[in-house]
Design a protein around this motif. Structure first.
Motif, PDB file in Angstrom:
ATOM      1  N   TYR A   6      15.379   4.555  -0.125  1.00  0.00           N
ATOM      2  CA  TYR A   6      14.263   4.743   0.808  1.00  0.00           C
ATOM      3  C   TYR A   6      12.977   4.225   0.179  1.00  0.00           C
ATOM      4  O   TYR A   6      12.740   4.407  -1.017  1.00  0.00           O
ATOM      5  N   CYS A   7      12.141   3.591   0.991  1.00  0.00           N
ATOM      6  CA  CYS A   7      10.847   3.113   0.493  1.00  0.00           C
ATOM      7  C   CYS A   7       9.973   4.327   0.182  1.00  0.00           C
ATOM      8  O   CYS A   7       9.879   5.243   1.000  1.00  0.00           O
ATOM      9  N   PHE A   8       9.333   4.321  -0.991  1.00  0.00           N
ATOM     10  CA  PHE A   8       8.522   5.491  -1.362  1.00  0.00           C
ATOM     11  C   PHE A   8       7.302   5.652  -0.456  1.00  0.00           C
ATOM     12  O   PHE A   8       6.767   6.739  -0.319  1.00  0.00           O
ATOM     13  N   SER A   9       6.902   4.579   0.197  1.00  0.00           N
ATOM     14  CA  SER A   9       5.689   4.656   1.005  1.00  0.00           C
ATOM     15  C   SER A   9       5.975   4.910   2.491  1.00  0.00           C
ATOM     16  O   SER A   9       5.489   5.862   3.068  1.00  0.00           O
ATOM     17  N   CYS A  10       6.809   4.057   3.119  1.00  0.00           N
ATOM     18  CA  CYS A  10       7.054   4.223   4.569  1.00  0.00           C
ATOM     19  C   CYS A  10       8.315   5.027   4.846  1.00  0.00           C
ATOM     20  O   CYS A  10       8.576   5.384   5.985  1.00  0.00           O
ATOM     21  N   ARG A  11       9.126   5.273   3.817  1.00  0.00           N
ATOM     22  CA  ARG A  11      10.370   6.042   3.906  1.00  0.00           C
ATOM     23  C   ARG A  11      11.448   5.389   4.765  1.00  0.00           C
ATOM     24  O   ARG A  11      12.390   6.040   5.213  1.00  0.00           O
ATOM     25  N   LEU A  26       1.380  -1.461  -1.528  1.00  0.00           N
ATOM     26  CA  LEU A  26       2.488  -1.118  -2.416  1.00  0.00           C
ATOM     27  C   LEU A  26       3.671  -0.524  -1.660  1.00  0.00           C
ATOM     28  O   LEU A  26       3.508   0.308  -0.774  1.00  0.00           O
ATOM     29  N   SER A  27       4.864  -0.984  -2.028  1.00  0.00           N
ATOM     30  CA  SER A  27       6.098  -0.524  -1.384  1.00  0.00           C
ATOM     31  C   SER A  27       7.237  -0.643  -2.381  1.00  0.00           C
ATOM     32  O   SER A  27       7.067  -1.174  -3.468  1.00  0.00           O
ATOM     33  N   SER A  28       8.411  -0.211  -1.960  1.00  0.00           N
ATOM     34  CA  SER A  28       9.622  -0.500  -2.725  1.00  0.00           C
ATOM     35  C   SER A  28      10.023  -1.938  -2.375  1.00  0.00           C
ATOM     36  O   SER A  28       9.763  -2.385  -1.253  1.00  0.00           O
ATOM     37  N   GLY A  30      12.723  -3.436  -1.473  1.00  0.00           N
ATOM     38  CA  GLY A  30      13.543  -3.622  -0.270  1.00  0.00           C
ATOM     39  C   GLY A  30      12.725  -3.570   1.009  1.00  0.00           C
ATOM     40  O   GLY A  30      13.046  -4.241   2.001  1.00  0.00           O
ATOM     41  N   SER A  31      11.655  -2.780   0.995  1.00  0.00           N
ATOM     42  CA  SER A  31      10.786  -2.660   2.168  1.00  0.00           C
ATOM     43  C   SER A  31      10.020  -3.964   2.379  1.00  0.00           C
ATOM     44  O   SER A  31       9.932  -4.481   3.499  1.00  0.00           O
ATOM     45  N   TRP A  32       9.501  -4.514   1.321  1.00  0.00           N
ATOM     46  CA  TRP A  32       8.758  -5.774   1.382  1.00  0.00           C
ATOM     47  C   TRP A  32       9.675  -6.915   1.839  1.00  0.00           C
ATOM     48  O   TRP A  32       9.294  -7.765   2.654  1.00  0.00           O
ATOM     49  N   ALA A  58       0.736  -2.454  11.435  1.00  0.00           N
ATOM     50  CA  ALA A  58       1.608  -1.298  11.187  1.00  0.00           C
ATOM     51  C   ALA A  58       2.089  -1.281   9.736  1.00  0.00           C
ATOM     52  O   ALA A  58       2.030  -0.250   9.066  1.00  0.00           O
ATOM     53  N   TYR A  59       2.533  -2.444   9.259  1.00  0.00           N
ATOM     54  CA  TYR A  59       3.039  -2.469   7.876  1.00  0.00           C
ATOM     55  C   TYR A  59       1.933  -2.126   6.887  1.00  0.00           C
ATOM     56  O   TYR A  59       2.129  -1.334   5.961  1.00  0.00           O
ATOM     57  N   ALA A  60       0.763  -2.703   7.090  1.00  0.00           N
ATOM     58  CA  ALA A  60      -0.357  -2.454   6.168  1.00  0.00           C
ATOM     59  C   ALA A  60      -0.705  -0.964   6.131  1.00  0.00           C
ATOM     60  O   ALA A  60      -0.901  -0.389   5.063  1.00  0.00           O
ATOM     61  N   GLN A  62       1.143   1.530   6.744  1.00  0.00           N
ATOM     62  CA  GLN A  62       2.204   2.359   6.178  1.00  0.00           C
ATOM     63  C   GLN A  62       2.325   2.179   4.671  1.00  0.00           C
ATOM     64  O   GLN A  62       3.094   2.884   4.019  1.00  0.00           O
ATOM     65  N   HIS A  63       1.573   1.221   4.137  1.00  0.00           N
ATOM     66  CA  HIS A  63       1.614   0.956   2.698  1.00  0.00           C
ATOM     67  C   HIS A  63       0.201   0.874   2.157  1.00  0.00           C
ATOM     68  O   HIS A  63      -0.263  -0.194   1.766  1.00  0.00           O
ATOM     69  N   PRO A  64      -0.507   2.014   2.176  1.00  0.00           N
ATOM     70  CA  PRO A  64      -1.929   1.998   1.817  1.00  0.00           C
ATOM     71  C   PRO A  64      -2.217   1.736   0.348  1.00  0.00           C
ATOM     72  O   PRO A  64      -3.345   1.373   0.003  1.00  0.00           O
TER      73      PRO A  64
HETATM   74 ZN   LIG Z   1       7.921   0.636   3.000  1.00  0.00          ZN
END
Ligand SMILES: [Zn+2]
Length: 169
Positions: A6-11, A26-28, A30-32, A58-60, A62-64
């Motif tokens: 799971y992505c640590f930021s958007c889950r 910032l993301s994991s 796999g999310s990027w 939306a992506y931005a 969710q990854h502050p």
């Molecule tokens: Zn993410």
């Protein structure tokens, strides 16, 4: 069979891979990577591109990332953009022009400040758009995604509204 995590930021549920991520959204990894595939679909076909204005914001949001000027500027611009698109039903072109203005204001007058990200940035993620099987599904998922992200940032809606007012006065 690929491993998932799971992505640590958007889950979002994402492939467990090593790799690059954005410098400040910032993301994991796999999310990027998943978001990269969503973007390349949008760039390759006009029917998908209609969703592009939503997926970027939306992506931005969710990854502050961390409290630093690039993140503050990015979150400021993208939350204002969501406000214009969803609360004011602004046209895409209008949003682009205002974003430019907000960015200039922020450079000269430090318009934006750091907003503490919400505990959850919404139930929908890039994963839902990524799984879409047609342009229509892709665009619908993108709209659901952007609405859920905007709602997640609800405690900060008055601040975002104030930024817009200051920039357009
Ligand atoms: Zn993410």
């Amino acid at each position: 069979m690929e491993d998932y995590t799971y992505c640590f930021s958007c889950r979002a549920e994402i492939p467990k891979i090593e790799g690059e991520t954005h410098l400040y959204m910032l993301s994991s990894p796999g999310s990027w990577a998943m978001y990269g595939e969503v973007l390349s679909r949008e760039y390759s076909e006009a029917l998908y591109f209609r969703a592009h204005q939503f997926t970027v914001d939306a992506y931005a949001c969710q990854h502050p990332g961390k409290k630093e000027w690039r993140s503050i500027n990015s979150i400021g611009i993208h939350l204002c953009s969501l406000y214009l698109l969803l609360e004011q039903q602004a046209e895409h072109q209008q949003t682009i022009a205002l974003r430019q203005r907000l960015s200039e204001q922020n450079r000269s007058h430090a318009l934006f400040e750091w907003l503490e990200p919400p505990e959850s940035t919404g139930e929908i993620s890039a994963e839902h758009v990524w799984k879409a099987e047609s342009p229509q599904e892709h665009c619908e998922a993108a709209l659901r995604w952007v609405r859920s992200v905007w709602k997640a940032w609800e405690p900060h809606h008055p601040t975002v509204e104030r930024w817009i007012q200051r920039a357009t006065d």
